[in-house]
Enzyme design. Sequence first.
Site, PDB file in Angstrom:
ATOM      1  N   CYS A   1       0.865  -1.181   0.000  1.00  0.00           N
ATOM      2  CA  CYS A   1       0.000   0.000   0.000  1.00  0.00           C
ATOM      3  C   CYS A   1       0.902   1.231   0.000  1.00  0.00           C
ATOM      4  O   CYS A   1       2.100   1.136   0.173  1.00  0.00           O
ATOM      5  CB  CYS A   1      -0.852   0.013   1.263  1.00  0.00           C
TER       6      CYS A   1
ATOM      7  N   ARG B   1       1.168   1.486  -5.917  1.00  0.00           N
ATOM      8  CA  ARG B   1       1.373   0.522  -4.827  1.00  0.00           C
ATOM      9  C   ARG B   1       0.069  -0.188  -4.452  1.00  0.00           C
ATOM     10  O   ARG B   1       0.055  -1.063  -3.597  1.00  0.00           O
ATOM     11  CB  ARG B   1       1.958   1.222  -3.604  1.00  0.00           C
TER      12      ARG B   1
ATOM     13  N   TRP C   1      -3.663  -1.957  -1.320  1.00  0.00           N
ATOM     14  CA  TRP C   1      -3.711  -3.228  -2.038  1.00  0.00           C
ATOM     15  C   TRP C   1      -4.078  -4.248  -0.982  1.00  0.00           C
ATOM     16  O   TRP C   1      -3.326  -4.459  -0.027  1.00  0.00           O
ATOM     17  CB  TRP C   1      -2.366  -3.559  -2.675  1.00  0.00           C
TER      18      TRP C   1
ATOM     19  N   ASN D   1       1.022   0.258   5.890  1.00  0.00           N
ATOM     20  CA  ASN D   1       1.462  -0.589   4.780  1.00  0.00           C
ATOM     21  C   ASN D   1       2.216  -1.745   5.395  1.00  0.00           C
ATOM     22  O   ASN D   1       3.041  -1.549   6.278  1.00  0.00           O
ATOM     23  CB  ASN D   1       2.376   0.196   3.832  1.00  0.00           C
ATOM     24  N   GLY D   2       1.940  -2.963   4.947  1.00  0.00           N
ATOM     25  CA  GLY D   2       2.681  -4.124   5.455  1.00  0.00           C
ATOM     26  C   GLY D   2       1.719  -5.203   5.889  1.00  0.00           C
ATOM     27  O   GLY D   2       0.533  -5.162   5.582  1.00  0.00           O
TER      28      GLY D   2
ATOM     29  N   GLU E   1       7.456 -14.330 -20.552  1.00  0.00           N
ATOM     30  CA  GLU E   1       7.110 -12.918 -20.375  1.00  0.00           C
ATOM     31  C   GLU E   1       5.881 -12.556 -21.197  1.00  0.00           C
ATOM     32  O   GLU E   1       4.982 -11.869 -20.719  1.00  0.00           O
ATOM     33  CB  GLU E   1       8.304 -12.051 -20.759  1.00  0.00           C
TER      34      GLU E   1
ATOM     35  N   LYS F   1       2.192 -11.132 -19.777  1.00  0.00           N
ATOM     36  CA  LYS F   1       1.491  -9.919 -20.232  1.00  0.00           C
ATOM     37  C   LYS F   1       0.014 -10.230 -20.446  1.00  0.00           C
ATOM     38  O   LYS F   1      -0.877  -9.535 -20.006  1.00  0.00           O
ATOM     39  CB  LYS F   1       2.106  -9.387 -21.535  1.00  0.00           C
TER      40      LYS F   1
ATOM     41  N   GLU G   1      -1.910 -11.045 -17.214  1.00  0.00           N
ATOM     42  CA  GLU G   1      -2.092  -9.892 -16.319  1.00  0.00           C
ATOM     43  C   GLU G   1      -3.221  -8.978 -16.739  1.00  0.00           C
ATOM     44  O   GLU G   1      -3.952  -8.459 -15.912  1.00  0.00           O
ATOM     45  CB  GLU G   1      -0.819  -9.033 -16.353  1.00  0.00           C
TER      46      GLU G   1
ATOM     47  N   HIS H   1       5.836 -33.999 -22.802  1.00  0.00           N
ATOM     48  CA  HIS H   1       5.989 -34.770 -21.559  1.00  0.00           C
ATOM     49  C   HIS H   1       4.820 -34.565 -20.612  1.00  0.00           C
ATOM     50  O   HIS H   1       4.966 -34.627 -19.402  1.00  0.00           O
ATOM     51  CB  HIS H   1       7.311 -34.378 -20.877  1.00  0.00           C
TER      52      HIS H   1
END
Length: 607
Positions: free
Chosen positions: A2, A27, A74, A100-101, A480, A484, A487, A503
């Site tokens: 946050c 954040r 968040w 925050n935390g 990557e 994208k 997300e 496999h």
Amino acid sequence: MCGIFGYIGTKDPLPICLFGLKQLEYRGYDSSGIAGLYGKEIVSCKEAGKISGLEKKLALKPLALDLAIGHTRWATHGKPTHLNAHPHFDRASSIALVHNGIIENYDLLREELKRDGTHFASETDSEVIVHLIAKYYQGSVLGALQRTLPQLRGSFALALIHRDHPGQIFATSRECPLCVGFDDARTEAIVSSDPNAFLATTPNVVFLRNNEIVKVEKNQTSFFNYSLVPLVKKSERIDSEFKALSKEGYEHFMLKEIHEQPATVQKALLGRIDQAQIHLDLKLSEEKLKQLRHIWLLGCGTSAHAGWLGTLLFEDLVRIPSSMEIASEARYRNPILTPDTLVVAISQSGETADTLAAMREAKRRGSSILGICNIKNSAISREADSTLYLNAGPEVSVCSTKAFTSQISTIALFALYLAKLKGMSDAQLHYYLDELEKVPGQIQQVLSRASELQAIAKKYAAYEDFFFLGRRYMLPTAMEAALKLKEISYVNANGYPAGELKHGAIALINERFPVIALCSNIQTHEKIASNLMEVKARGAPVLAFAPQGMEAVASIADDIFWLPPAIDPFAPFASTIAGQLFAYYIALERGCEIDQPRNLAKSVTVE
Ligand code: AGP
């Protein structure tokens, strides 16, 4: 993770607090809120959703404040609702607190407080802190903090105000970033999760270290340790880019930042290549670098993918063994880090908790640390022995794009620098530098055909499952590209080694499971052509990102996007741009929220 912010000074705290929170929105943006003192009364406003919602609410009912603290969230404990939004208050509404935390023992503390008759308004871990402070408050906030903080296990950066102490903001931190900024004339001060939320008028910064408390007043800031012994802290001066972040005509920051990449890759190289020699402002001695025997690369998400490409570059160009470690795993391993191991911490934000913790553990074990970051004054860049900056400018979109290509540019330069130290000939170095300097042009070629990719993306936008396949340099690139799409479109996209599919995972393949093949690794192009035959035979729609002239895949794929040719070590750049645009246009077609996807944040500052 946050963002917390506080302002005290001669200006109206409300707009400044909103400005600060917007700078910290990367954040987290599940909810936000502001509390302040007006005389001896605490007033507040909070709202679920992004800061724009809080702004609208305050426009309808502004707050008159003498000072303010704010928070953008968040969610870690408790849904992203109005009730769980910060600030949190004690029962008597005499204290407002933002945090925050993660308080790891909050459930025990909550039960103990409930037994004392405390009523909780939210589901959050943060609320236990404000009730503990109220419990221990007997006229001194510092005294109450002194008794509260040792009871907390976990990480926190917190700011609070108390109606008995007008004109004062209290803050403290453990394992979470927190700093104080102030102007030269000492008329105003800011508390913030990071200095990039400061005003241009508050260029002096003090970074809090673990278990330090600060009392912020208009014209002075006083620091204490947990025994309330006063501390003398040195301030630093920070430069700052306060130009308003704009989309510059693009629909989303992500699209703008994708299109910035010819320039940002050039900025990563700028000033570091001269007369076919590499100049890096490293605070690591050449002697030490010459003796390197192993490189340990740390990162999360996109930064981990950049580190993975780094291991291939170190293997091919430097002939040094290296490994990429997912930082959230690395921090709990028992690694063999010898004095001739270099640890490279890769982080766009420089604030990712897992990467920071893994780096600190490696440092504790005696390793030298090279940071590769985009944000100056970030925690990782401050604690590394040396930092190479991306110089990519602020990356606003949560979905990282330009930072990734700047990371692999910077890592490629560092690999070539090491290779030269270890004996690479001038001719070879010249060859690779020539190839690296072609990259911005290759990126531009792909960008100029974005509309082609948009048309292809529309064909694939309805699918819910994807494999992105690659080999060698194309495997981290495929990982990557899949991230994208995952997300920002919320589809099940998985990067996978092309040779590994048979496999087990090939059991998933059917006509509703497209395969996106990144074919630009020339060394293995025949192998990936065979892999495409295998999936094609099982009904998968196949899209190939392939270098012009790779006819082997042309006859197999349903769709092809031709890429400019590049040598294998530098082929990831053009393929990455194609993957970014593919993901962007699918998300656009699906009507997704692109710059601030659900459940995510730009910098994950909690573990
Ligand atoms: C990338 O698109 C994601 N937003 C995420 O994986 C990100 O790369 C990761 O959280 C690491 O962030 P950092 O580079 O700031 O450390």
